[in-house]
Design a protein around this motif. Structure first.
Motif, mmCIF file in Angstrom:
data_model
loop_
_atom_site.group_PDB
_atom_site.id
_atom_site.type_symbol
_atom_site.label_atom_id
_atom_site.label_comp_id
_atom_site.label_asym_id
_atom_site.label_seq_id
_atom_site.Cartn_x
_atom_site.Cartn_y
_atom_site.Cartn_z
ATOM 1 N N TYR A 182 -23.727 -30.093 -39.383
ATOM 2 C CA TYR A 182 -23.120 -29.408 -38.247
ATOM 3 C C TYR A 182 -24.086 -28.379 -37.646
ATOM 4 O O TYR A 182 -24.124 -28.182 -36.427
ATOM 5 C CB TYR A 182 -21.818 -28.726 -38.675
ATOM 6 N N LEU A 183 -24.853 -27.719 -38.494
ATOM 7 C CA LEU A 183 -25.839 -26.755 -37.993
ATOM 8 C C LEU A 183 -26.893 -27.460 -37.142
ATOM 9 O O LEU A 183 -27.322 -26.942 -36.103
ATOM 10 C CB LEU A 183 -26.492 -26.013 -39.157
ATOM 11 N N GLU A 184 -27.315 -28.630 -37.586
ATOM 12 C CA GLU A 184 -28.291 -29.406 -36.812
ATOM 13 C C GLU A 184 -27.701 -29.813 -35.462
ATOM 14 O O GLU A 184 -28.385 -29.753 -34.428
ATOM 15 C CB GLU A 184 -28.728 -30.631 -37.603
ATOM 16 N N GLN A 185 -26.440 -30.245 -35.468
ATOM 17 C CA GLN A 185 -25.799 -30.622 -34.201
ATOM 18 C C GLN A 185 -25.717 -29.424 -33.255
ATOM 19 O O GLN A 185 -25.944 -29.553 -32.049
ATOM 20 C CB GLN A 185 -24.397 -31.157 -34.472
ATOM 21 N N ALA A 186 -25.365 -28.271 -33.811
ATOM 22 C CA ALA A 186 -25.267 -27.067 -32.975
ATOM 23 C C ALA A 186 -26.622 -26.713 -32.377
ATOM 24 O O ALA A 186 -26.715 -26.360 -31.197
ATOM 25 C CB ALA A 186 -24.732 -25.900 -33.808
ATOM 26 N N ALA A 187 -27.687 -26.820 -33.181
ATOM 27 C CA ALA A 187 -29.030 -26.504 -32.685
ATOM 28 C C ALA A 187 -29.449 -27.456 -31.570
ATOM 29 O O ALA A 187 -30.161 -27.067 -30.644
ATOM 30 C CB ALA A 187 -30.037 -26.553 -33.829
ATOM 31 N N GLU A 188 -28.993 -28.699 -31.640
ATOM 32 C CA GLU A 188 -29.381 -29.695 -30.639
ATOM 33 C C GLU A 188 -28.528 -29.617 -29.372
ATOM 34 O O GLU A 188 -29.022 -29.906 -28.277
ATOM 35 C CB GLU A 188 -29.266 -31.100 -31.241
ATOM 36 N N ASN A 189 -27.253 -29.214 -29.521
ATOM 37 C CA ASN A 189 -26.323 -29.383 -28.411
ATOM 38 C C ASN A 189 -25.836 -28.090 -27.765
ATOM 39 O O ASN A 189 -25.349 -28.119 -26.635
ATOM 40 C CB ASN A 189 -25.083 -30.169 -28.883
ATOM 41 N N GLN A 233 -28.153 -16.658 -35.065
ATOM 42 C CA GLN A 233 -26.810 -16.171 -34.755
ATOM 43 C C GLN A 233 -25.843 -17.338 -34.568
ATOM 44 O O GLN A 233 -24.687 -17.277 -35.011
ATOM 45 C CB GLN A 233 -26.852 -15.312 -33.493
ATOM 46 N N LEU A 234 -26.314 -18.398 -33.936
ATOM 47 C CA LEU A 234 -25.476 -19.590 -33.760
ATOM 48 C C LEU A 234 -25.133 -20.191 -35.114
ATOM 49 O O LEU A 234 -23.973 -20.584 -35.359
ATOM 50 C CB LEU A 234 -26.200 -20.614 -32.889
ATOM 51 N N PHE A 235 -26.101 -20.269 -36.013
ATOM 52 C CA PHE A 235 -25.840 -20.809 -37.348
ATOM 53 C C PHE A 235 -24.799 -19.953 -38.073
ATOM 54 O O PHE A 235 -23.934 -20.484 -38.776
ATOM 55 C CB PHE A 235 -27.131 -20.866 -38.158
ATOM 56 N N PHE A 236 -24.896 -18.639 -37.906
ATOM 57 C CA PHE A 236 -23.898 -17.763 -38.525
ATOM 58 C C PHE A 236 -22.520 -18.018 -37.910
ATOM 59 O O PHE A 236 -21.508 -18.078 -38.634
ATOM 60 C CB PHE A 236 -24.292 -16.302 -38.346
ATOM 61 N N GLN A 237 -22.459 -18.171 -36.596
ATOM 62 C CA GLN A 237 -21.175 -18.408 -35.936
ATOM 63 C C GLN A 237 -20.561 -19.731 -36.384
ATOM 64 O O GLN A 237 -19.345 -19.817 -36.612
ATOM 65 C CB GLN A 237 -21.363 -18.399 -34.418
ATOM 66 N N VAL A 238 -21.396 -20.761 -36.513
ATOM 67 C CA VAL A 238 -20.893 -22.055 -36.975
ATOM 68 C C VAL A 238 -20.363 -21.937 -38.401
ATOM 69 O O VAL A 238 -19.280 -22.436 -38.728
ATOM 70 C CB VAL A 238 -22.000 -23.127 -36.892
ATOM 71 N N THR A 239 -21.142 -21.267 -39.244
ATOM 72 C CA THR A 239 -20.716 -21.096 -40.635
ATOM 73 C C THR A 239 -19.437 -20.275 -40.715
ATOM 74 O O THR A 239 -18.509 -20.613 -41.466
ATOM 75 C CB THR A 239 -21.832 -20.397 -41.442
ATOM 76 N N ALA A 240 -19.389 -19.195 -39.917
ATOM 77 C CA ALA A 240 -18.214 -18.324 -39.923
ATOM 78 C C ALA A 240 -16.992 -19.017 -39.328
ATOM 79 O O ALA A 240 -15.860 -18.577 -39.553
ATOM 80 C CB ALA A 240 -18.508 -17.041 -39.150
#
Length: 418
Positions: free
Chosen positions: A36-43, A128-135
Protein backbone atom coordinates in the motif's frame (compact mmCIF):
# COMPACT_ATOMS: atom_id res chain seq x y z
CA UNK A 1 -21.27 -21.62 25.63
CA UNK A 2 -18.35 -20.46 23.50
CA UNK A 3 -15.51 -20.17 26.00
CA UNK A 4 -12.73 -17.70 25.16
CA UNK A 5 -10.54 -18.80 28.08
CA UNK A 6 -8.45 -21.92 27.67
CA UNK A 7 -6.96 -23.71 30.68
CA UNK A 8 -3.19 -24.09 30.15
CA UNK A 9 -2.97 -27.89 30.14
CA UNK A 10 -0.69 -27.87 27.11
CA UNK A 11 0.92 -24.48 27.59
CA UNK A 12 4.14 -25.19 25.76
CA UNK A 13 2.43 -26.41 22.60
CA UNK A 14 -0.02 -23.53 22.74
CA UNK A 15 2.82 -21.00 23.07
CA UNK A 16 4.66 -22.43 20.05
CA UNK A 17 1.50 -22.30 17.93
CA UNK A 18 0.71 -18.74 19.09
CA UNK A 19 4.21 -17.54 18.27
CA UNK A 20 4.04 -19.15 14.82
CA UNK A 21 0.68 -17.52 14.07
CA UNK A 22 2.02 -14.15 15.22
CA UNK A 23 5.10 -14.41 13.01
CA UNK A 24 3.06 -15.40 9.96
CA UNK A 25 0.56 -12.59 10.59
CA UNK A 26 3.35 -10.05 11.14
CA UNK A 27 5.06 -10.98 7.86
CA UNK A 28 1.73 -10.79 6.02
CA UNK A 29 0.95 -7.45 7.65
CA UNK A 30 4.33 -6.01 6.66
CA UNK A 31 3.96 -7.21 3.06
CA UNK A 32 0.43 -5.85 2.75
CA UNK A 33 1.24 -2.47 4.26
CA UNK A 34 4.44 -2.19 2.21
CA UNK A 35 2.42 -2.76 -0.96
CA UNK A 36 0.00 0.00 0.00
CA UNK A 37 2.89 2.37 0.71
CA UNK A 38 4.28 1.69 -2.76
CA UNK A 39 0.87 2.38 -4.31
CA UNK A 40 0.60 5.64 -2.39
CA UNK A 41 4.07 6.72 -3.54
CA UNK A 42 3.13 6.02 -7.16
CA UNK A 43 -0.40 7.42 -7.20
CA UNK A 44 -0.82 10.15 -4.58
CA UNK A 45 -1.37 13.49 -6.41
CA UNK A 46 0.00 15.58 -3.55
CA UNK A 47 3.29 13.69 -3.65
CA UNK A 48 3.45 14.04 -7.42
CA UNK A 49 2.91 17.79 -7.01
CA UNK A 50 5.85 17.94 -4.58
CA UNK A 51 8.09 16.19 -7.08
CA UNK A 52 6.91 18.61 -9.77
CA UNK A 53 8.03 21.48 -7.52
CA UNK A 54 11.49 19.93 -7.44
CA UNK A 55 11.54 19.62 -11.24
CA UNK A 56 10.42 23.24 -11.51
CA UNK A 57 13.28 24.31 -9.25
CA UNK A 58 15.74 22.38 -11.42
CA UNK A 59 14.68 24.47 -14.40
CA UNK A 60 15.83 27.60 -12.57
CA UNK A 61 19.47 26.49 -12.75
CA UNK A 62 20.10 27.13 -16.48
CA UNK A 63 18.07 30.35 -16.25
CA UNK A 64 20.31 31.97 -13.64
CA UNK A 65 23.64 30.50 -14.76
CA UNK A 66 23.50 31.68 -18.36
CA UNK A 67 24.82 34.90 -19.86
CA UNK A 68 22.30 37.56 -20.84
CA UNK A 69 21.31 37.56 -24.50
CA UNK A 70 23.56 39.59 -26.80
CA UNK A 71 22.19 42.90 -28.04
CA UNK A 72 21.93 43.54 -31.80
CA UNK A 73 21.05 47.01 -33.05
CA UNK A 74 20.66 48.64 -36.45
CA UNK A 75 20.98 52.37 -37.07
CA UNK A 76 20.01 54.11 -40.32
CA UNK A 77 21.19 57.67 -40.82
CA UNK A 78 18.37 59.71 -42.38
CA UNK A 79 20.90 62.49 -42.83
CA UNK A 80 24.18 60.76 -43.66
CA UNK A 81 27.09 61.63 -41.42
CA UNK A 82 29.92 62.89 -43.58
CA UNK A 83 33.37 61.49 -42.96
CA UNK A 84 36.70 61.84 -44.78
CA UNK A 85 36.13 58.61 -46.71
CA UNK A 86 32.44 59.07 -47.37
CA UNK A 87 29.01 59.49 -45.79
CA UNK A 88 27.83 56.93 -43.19
CA UNK A 89 24.52 55.35 -44.29
CA UNK A 90 23.78 52.68 -41.66
CA UNK A 91 25.33 50.76 -38.79
CA UNK A 92 24.98 47.28 -37.24
CA UNK A 93 26.12 46.77 -33.62
CA UNK A 94 26.40 43.50 -31.64
CA UNK A 95 27.13 43.67 -27.89
CA UNK A 96 27.51 41.00 -25.20
CA UNK A 97 27.43 41.93 -21.48
CA UNK A 98 29.32 39.90 -18.85
CA UNK A 99 28.59 40.05 -15.12
CA UNK A 100 31.41 40.34 -12.60
CA UNK A 101 33.58 37.28 -12.16
CA UNK A 102 31.86 34.55 -10.10
CA UNK A 103 28.36 36.04 -10.32
CA UNK A 104 26.92 33.31 -12.53
CA UNK A 105 28.61 30.59 -10.48
CA UNK A 106 27.12 32.00 -7.27
CA UNK A 107 23.66 32.20 -8.86
CA UNK A 108 24.00 28.62 -10.09
CA UNK A 109 25.01 27.44 -6.63
CA UNK A 110 22.03 29.20 -5.07
CA UNK A 111 19.58 27.69 -7.58
CA UNK A 112 21.11 24.21 -7.30
CA UNK A 113 20.97 24.24 -3.51
CA UNK A 114 17.39 25.52 -3.61
CA UNK A 115 16.47 22.66 -5.95
CA UNK A 116 18.12 20.16 -3.59
CA UNK A 117 16.08 21.67 -0.74
CA UNK A 118 12.94 21.10 -2.80
CA UNK A 119 13.94 17.46 -3.25
CA UNK A 120 14.33 17.08 0.50
CA UNK A 121 10.86 18.62 0.88
CA UNK A 122 9.61 15.97 -1.54
CA UNK A 123 11.23 13.24 0.59
CA UNK A 124 9.59 14.69 3.68
CA UNK A 125 6.22 14.71 1.89
CA UNK A 126 6.76 11.05 0.98
CA UNK A 127 7.60 10.18 4.59
CA UNK A 128 4.57 12.12 5.77
CA UNK A 129 2.39 10.29 3.25
CA UNK A 130 3.74 6.94 4.48
CA UNK A 131 2.89 7.96 8.04
CA UNK A 132 -0.62 9.00 6.98
CA UNK A 133 -1.18 5.70 5.17
CA UNK A 134 0.08 3.74 8.16
CA UNK A 135 -1.98 5.84 10.57
CA UNK A 136 -5.06 5.18 8.40
CA UNK A 137 -4.38 1.44 8.03
CA UNK A 138 -4.16 0.47 11.71
CA UNK A 139 -7.57 1.96 12.63
CA UNK A 140 -9.00 -0.37 9.98
CA UNK A 141 -7.30 -3.27 11.76
CA UNK A 142 -8.73 -2.04 15.08
CA UNK A 143 -12.22 -1.72 13.58
CA UNK A 144 -12.09 -5.21 12.07
CA UNK A 145 -10.97 -6.62 15.41
CA UNK A 146 -13.79 -4.81 17.20
CA UNK A 147 -16.32 -6.15 14.71
CA UNK A 148 -14.98 -9.68 15.18
CA UNK A 149 -15.12 -9.35 18.97
CA UNK A 150 -18.59 -7.81 18.92
CA UNK A 151 -19.88 -10.61 16.68
CA UNK A 152 -18.37 -13.21 18.99
CA UNK A 153 -19.92 -11.40 21.94
CA UNK A 154 -23.28 -11.40 20.18
CA UNK A 155 -23.07 -15.18 19.68
CA UNK A 156 -22.08 -15.70 23.33
CA UNK A 157 -24.95 -13.53 24.55
CA UNK A 158 -27.33 -15.51 22.36
CA UNK A 159 -26.05 -18.68 24.03
CA UNK A 160 -26.51 -17.04 27.45
CA UNK A 161 -30.08 -16.19 26.55
CA UNK A 162 -30.77 -19.83 25.79
CA UNK A 163 -29.22 -20.81 29.13
CA UNK A 164 -31.26 -18.19 31.00
CA UNK A 165 -34.45 -19.29 29.25
CA UNK A 166 -33.76 -22.94 30.08
CA UNK A 167 -32.97 -22.05 33.71
CA UNK A 168 -36.21 -20.06 33.94
CA UNK A 169 -38.17 -22.99 32.48
CA UNK A 170 -36.62 -25.29 35.10
CA UNK A 171 -37.38 -22.81 37.89
CA UNK A 172 -33.66 -22.24 38.54
CA UNK A 173 -33.56 -18.68 37.22
CA UNK A 174 -35.78 -15.66 36.81
CA UNK A 175 -37.31 -13.90 33.84
CA UNK A 176 -35.23 -10.86 34.77
CA UNK A 177 -32.10 -12.75 33.66
CA UNK A 178 -33.62 -13.29 30.23
CA UNK A 179 -34.51 -9.60 29.96
CA UNK A 180 -31.02 -8.56 31.05
CA UNK A 181 -29.36 -10.61 28.35
CA UNK A 182 -31.90 -9.33 25.79
CA UNK A 183 -30.85 -5.78 26.62
CA UNK A 184 -27.20 -6.67 26.11
CA UNK A 185 -27.99 -8.41 22.82
CA UNK A 186 -29.74 -5.26 21.57
CA UNK A 187 -26.76 -3.16 22.65
CA UNK A 188 -24.38 -5.52 20.89
CA UNK A 189 -26.42 -5.44 17.67
CA UNK A 190 -26.40 -1.62 17.73
CA UNK A 191 -22.65 -1.52 18.36
CA UNK A 192 -22.06 -3.85 15.40
CA UNK A 193 -24.20 -1.67 13.13
CA UNK A 194 -22.35 1.48 14.22
CA UNK A 195 -18.97 -0.13 13.66
CA UNK A 196 -20.02 -1.18 10.16
CA UNK A 197 -21.09 2.40 9.47
CA UNK A 198 -17.74 3.66 10.73
CA UNK A 199 -15.96 1.45 8.22
CA UNK A 200 -17.02 3.59 5.25
CA UNK A 201 -15.29 6.88 6.19
CA UNK A 202 -12.17 5.03 7.32
CA UNK A 203 -12.04 3.11 4.05
CA UNK A 204 -12.61 6.28 2.02
CA UNK A 205 -9.85 8.15 3.84
CA UNK A 206 -7.40 5.31 3.26
CA UNK A 207 -8.25 4.83 -0.40
CA UNK A 208 -7.98 8.54 -1.14
CA UNK A 209 -4.41 8.54 0.18
CA UNK A 210 -3.71 5.93 -2.51
CA UNK A 211 -5.81 7.89 -5.05
CA UNK A 212 -8.15 4.91 -5.51
CA UNK A 213 -11.95 4.63 -5.73
CA UNK A 214 -13.70 4.98 -2.37
CA UNK A 215 -15.02 1.44 -2.36
CA UNK A 216 -11.75 -0.34 -3.18
CA UNK A 217 -11.17 -3.36 -0.97
CA UNK A 218 -8.49 -3.08 1.70
CA UNK A 219 -6.58 -6.00 3.15
CA UNK A 220 -5.70 -5.74 6.83
CA UNK A 221 -3.96 -8.07 9.23
CA UNK A 222 -6.12 -10.51 11.18
CA UNK A 223 -3.82 -10.92 14.18
CA UNK A 224 -1.24 -8.48 15.47
CA UNK A 225 0.85 -8.36 18.59
CA UNK A 226 3.35 -5.89 20.01
CA UNK A 227 7.01 -6.81 19.75
CA UNK A 228 10.05 -5.38 21.48
CA UNK A 229 10.75 -1.68 20.96
CA UNK A 230 13.79 -0.72 18.94
CA UNK A 231 16.94 0.26 20.80
CA UNK A 232 17.28 3.92 21.66
CA UNK A 233 18.87 6.32 19.18
CA UNK A 234 21.75 8.52 20.23
CA UNK A 235 20.74 12.15 20.71
CA UNK A 236 23.41 13.49 18.35
CA UNK A 237 22.22 11.25 15.52
CA UNK A 238 18.51 11.42 16.26
CA UNK A 239 17.51 13.55 13.29
CA UNK A 240 20.43 13.00 10.93
CA UNK A 241 18.12 11.51 8.31
CA UNK A 242 15.25 13.98 8.72
CA UNK A 243 14.63 15.55 5.27
CA UNK A 244 13.24 18.83 6.60
CA UNK A 245 16.37 19.51 8.66
CA UNK A 246 18.47 18.70 5.60
CA UNK A 247 16.25 21.05 3.63
CA UNK A 248 16.96 23.91 6.04
CA UNK A 249 20.71 23.26 5.82
CA UNK A 250 20.47 23.48 2.03
CA UNK A 251 18.37 26.64 2.23
CA UNK A 252 20.97 28.24 4.48
CA UNK A 253 23.71 27.34 2.00
CA UNK A 254 21.56 28.65 -0.85
CA UNK A 255 21.08 31.96 0.98
CA UNK A 256 24.85 32.20 1.46
CA UNK A 257 25.36 31.68 -2.26
CA UNK A 258 22.65 34.27 -2.94
CA UNK A 259 24.52 36.70 -0.69
CA UNK A 260 27.67 36.22 -2.77
CA UNK A 261 25.67 36.75 -5.96
CA UNK A 262 24.00 39.88 -4.54
CA UNK A 263 27.39 41.35 -3.64
CA UNK A 264 28.75 40.70 -7.14
CA UNK A 265 25.67 42.28 -8.70
CA UNK A 266 26.90 45.51 -7.12
CA UNK A 267 30.18 45.32 -9.04
CA UNK A 268 30.68 46.58 -12.60
CA UNK A 269 29.48 44.61 -15.57
CA UNK A 270 31.55 44.51 -18.75
CA UNK A 271 30.44 44.45 -22.33
CA UNK A 272 32.26 43.68 -25.56
CA UNK A 273 30.94 44.19 -29.03
CA UNK A 274 31.43 44.91 -32.68
CA UNK A 275 30.06 47.69 -34.83
CA UNK A 276 29.89 47.62 -38.61
CA UNK A 277 29.29 50.94 -40.45
CA UNK A 278 28.17 51.15 -44.08
CA UNK A 279 29.90 54.07 -45.86
CA UNK A 280 29.21 55.37 -49.37
CA UNK A 281 31.98 56.60 -51.70
CA UNK A 282 32.70 60.29 -52.18
CA UNK A 283 32.27 61.14 -55.86
CA UNK A 284 34.20 64.38 -55.63
CA UNK A 285 37.57 62.99 -54.58
CA UNK A 286 39.82 60.04 -55.21
CA UNK A 287 41.38 58.98 -51.92
CA UNK A 288 42.60 55.80 -50.32
CA UNK A 289 39.82 53.70 -48.73
CA UNK A 290 37.18 55.89 -50.34
CA UNK A 291 33.77 54.37 -49.35
CA UNK A 292 35.33 51.61 -47.32
CA UNK A 293 32.99 50.28 -44.60
CA UNK A 294 34.18 50.69 -41.01
CA UNK A 295 34.58 47.78 -38.57
CA UNK A 296 35.00 48.72 -34.89
CA UNK A 297 35.42 46.64 -31.71
CA UNK A 298 33.69 48.08 -28.63
CA UNK A 299 34.16 47.79 -24.86
CA UNK A 300 31.62 49.00 -22.30
CA UNK A 301 31.20 48.92 -18.54
CA UNK A 302 28.29 49.63 -16.21
CA UNK A 303 28.93 51.83 -13.19
CA UNK A 304 26.79 50.72 -10.20
CA UNK A 305 26.41 54.13 -8.59
CA UNK A 306 23.10 53.56 -6.82
CA UNK A 307 24.26 51.26 -4.03
CA UNK A 308 21.11 51.11 -1.91
CA UNK A 309 19.46 48.31 -3.85
CA UNK A 310 22.63 46.20 -3.82
CA UNK A 311 23.11 46.62 -0.08
CA UNK A 312 19.45 45.71 0.43
CA UNK A 313 19.86 42.52 -1.62
CA UNK A 314 22.89 41.47 0.44
CA UNK A 315 21.02 42.23 3.67
CA UNK A 316 18.01 40.26 2.48
CA UNK A 317 20.18 37.19 1.86
CA UNK A 318 21.74 37.52 5.31
CA UNK A 319 18.32 37.76 6.93
CA UNK A 320 17.23 34.69 5.00
CA UNK A 321 20.15 32.78 6.51
CA UNK A 322 19.12 33.91 9.98
CA UNK A 323 15.47 33.04 9.27
CA UNK A 324 16.29 29.51 8.11
CA UNK A 325 18.66 28.95 11.03
CA UNK A 326 15.96 29.94 13.53
CA UNK A 327 13.36 27.81 11.78
CA UNK A 328 15.71 24.84 11.84
CA UNK A 329 16.32 25.29 15.55
CA UNK A 330 12.58 25.52 16.20
CA UNK A 331 11.95 22.40 14.12
CA UNK A 332 14.63 20.48 16.04
CA UNK A 333 12.92 21.42 19.32
CA UNK A 334 9.52 20.35 18.01
CA UNK A 335 10.88 17.10 16.61
CA UNK A 336 12.58 16.24 19.89
CA UNK A 337 9.36 16.87 21.81
CA UNK A 338 7.35 14.82 19.31
CA UNK A 339 9.93 12.02 19.42
CA UNK A 340 9.75 11.77 23.19
CA UNK A 341 5.95 11.79 23.05
CA UNK A 342 5.94 9.03 20.41
CA UNK A 343 8.25 6.94 22.60
CA UNK A 344 5.94 7.49 25.56
CA UNK A 345 2.88 6.47 23.52
CA UNK A 346 4.63 3.32 22.36
CA UNK A 347 5.61 2.37 25.91
CA UNK A 348 2.14 3.24 27.19
CA UNK A 349 0.45 1.12 24.54
CA UNK A 350 2.86 -1.75 25.21
CA UNK A 351 2.20 -1.71 28.95
CA UNK A 352 -1.55 -1.53 28.41
CA UNK A 353 -1.38 -4.39 25.94
CA UNK A 354 0.39 -6.53 28.54
CA UNK A 355 -2.10 -5.50 31.24
CA UNK A 356 -5.13 -6.24 29.08
CA UNK A 357 -3.69 -9.63 28.16
CA UNK A 358 -3.37 -10.53 31.83
CA UNK A 359 -6.85 -9.19 32.60
CA UNK A 360 -8.33 -11.18 29.73
CA UNK A 361 -6.88 -14.38 31.18
CA UNK A 362 -8.12 -13.65 34.70
CA UNK A 363 -11.54 -12.54 33.51
CA UNK A 364 -11.85 -15.72 31.45
CA UNK A 365 -11.13 -17.77 34.57
CA UNK A 366 -13.77 -15.83 36.51
CA UNK A 367 -16.32 -16.38 33.76
CA UNK A 368 -15.65 -20.13 33.79
CA UNK A 369 -16.19 -20.26 37.56
CA UNK A 370 -19.29 -18.07 37.45
CA UNK A 371 -20.74 -20.07 34.60
CA UNK A 372 -20.25 -23.32 36.48
CA UNK A 373 -21.87 -21.83 39.57
CA UNK A 374 -24.81 -20.56 37.54
CA UNK A 375 -25.31 -23.93 35.86
CA UNK A 376 -25.60 -25.53 39.29
CA UNK A 377 -27.57 -22.94 41.27
CA UNK A 378 -29.06 -20.52 38.75
CA UNK A 379 -27.60 -17.60 40.74
CA UNK A 380 -25.25 -14.73 39.92
CA UNK A 381 -26.29 -14.55 36.25
CA UNK A 382 -26.01 -10.77 36.37
CA UNK A 383 -22.37 -11.16 37.42
CA UNK A 384 -21.76 -13.57 34.53
CA UNK A 385 -23.07 -10.94 32.10
CA UNK A 386 -21.06 -8.16 33.73
CA UNK A 387 -17.84 -10.14 33.53
CA UNK A 388 -18.58 -11.08 29.93
CA UNK A 389 -18.91 -7.41 29.00
CA UNK A 390 -15.77 -6.61 30.97
CA UNK A 391 -13.92 -9.27 28.97
CA UNK A 392 -15.16 -7.66 25.76
CA UNK A 393 -13.90 -4.26 26.89
CA UNK A 394 -10.47 -5.68 27.71
CA UNK A 395 -10.21 -7.39 24.32
CA UNK A 396 -11.30 -4.27 22.45
CA UNK A 397 -8.90 -2.14 24.49
CA UNK A 398 -6.11 -4.56 23.60
CA UNK A 399 -6.87 -4.07 19.87
CA UNK A 400 -6.78 -0.30 20.45
CA UNK A 401 -3.41 -0.63 22.20
CA UNK A 402 -2.00 -2.44 19.15
CA UNK A 403 -3.25 0.37 16.89
CA UNK A 404 -1.82 3.08 19.13
CA UNK A 405 1.54 1.32 19.42
CA UNK A 406 2.10 0.94 15.68
CA UNK A 407 0.73 4.41 14.93
CA UNK A 408 3.20 5.93 17.41
CA UNK A 409 5.96 3.79 15.91
CA UNK A 410 5.11 5.13 12.45
CA UNK A 411 5.18 8.67 13.80
CA UNK A 412 8.60 8.06 15.32
CA UNK A 413 9.88 6.79 11.97
CA UNK A 414 8.52 9.90 10.26
CA UNK A 415 10.12 12.19 12.85
CA UNK A 416 13.54 10.58 12.48
CA UNK A 417 13.23 10.19 8.71
CA UNK A 418 14.19 6.51 8.95
Amino acid sequence: MKNRFRINTAGFIFSIVAISVFLIASVGMAQTLEAYLEQAAENNPGLKAKYTEFEMAMQRIPQVSSLPDPSLSFDYFVSPVETRIGPQKARFSLTQMFPWFGTLAAQKDAATLSAEAKYQAFLDAKNQLFFQVTAAWYPLYELNEMLRLQNENYEILTTYKQLATTAFSNAKGSMVDVIRVDILIDNSATDIALLEEKLKPLRTAFNKLLNRPDSSLIEVATALDIGAMEAGIEADSLFVENPMLKSFDLKINAAEAQERAAFRHGLPKFGVGLSYVFIDERPDVNIVDNGKDAFMPMLSMTIPLYRKKYRAAVKEAQLQQMNFTLKKSNLENNLLSAFDMANYKMEQAKQRHILYGEQIGKTGQAIDLLHSAYSNSGKDFEEVLRMQQQLLRYEMSQATAVKEYYTAEAQRKYITGR
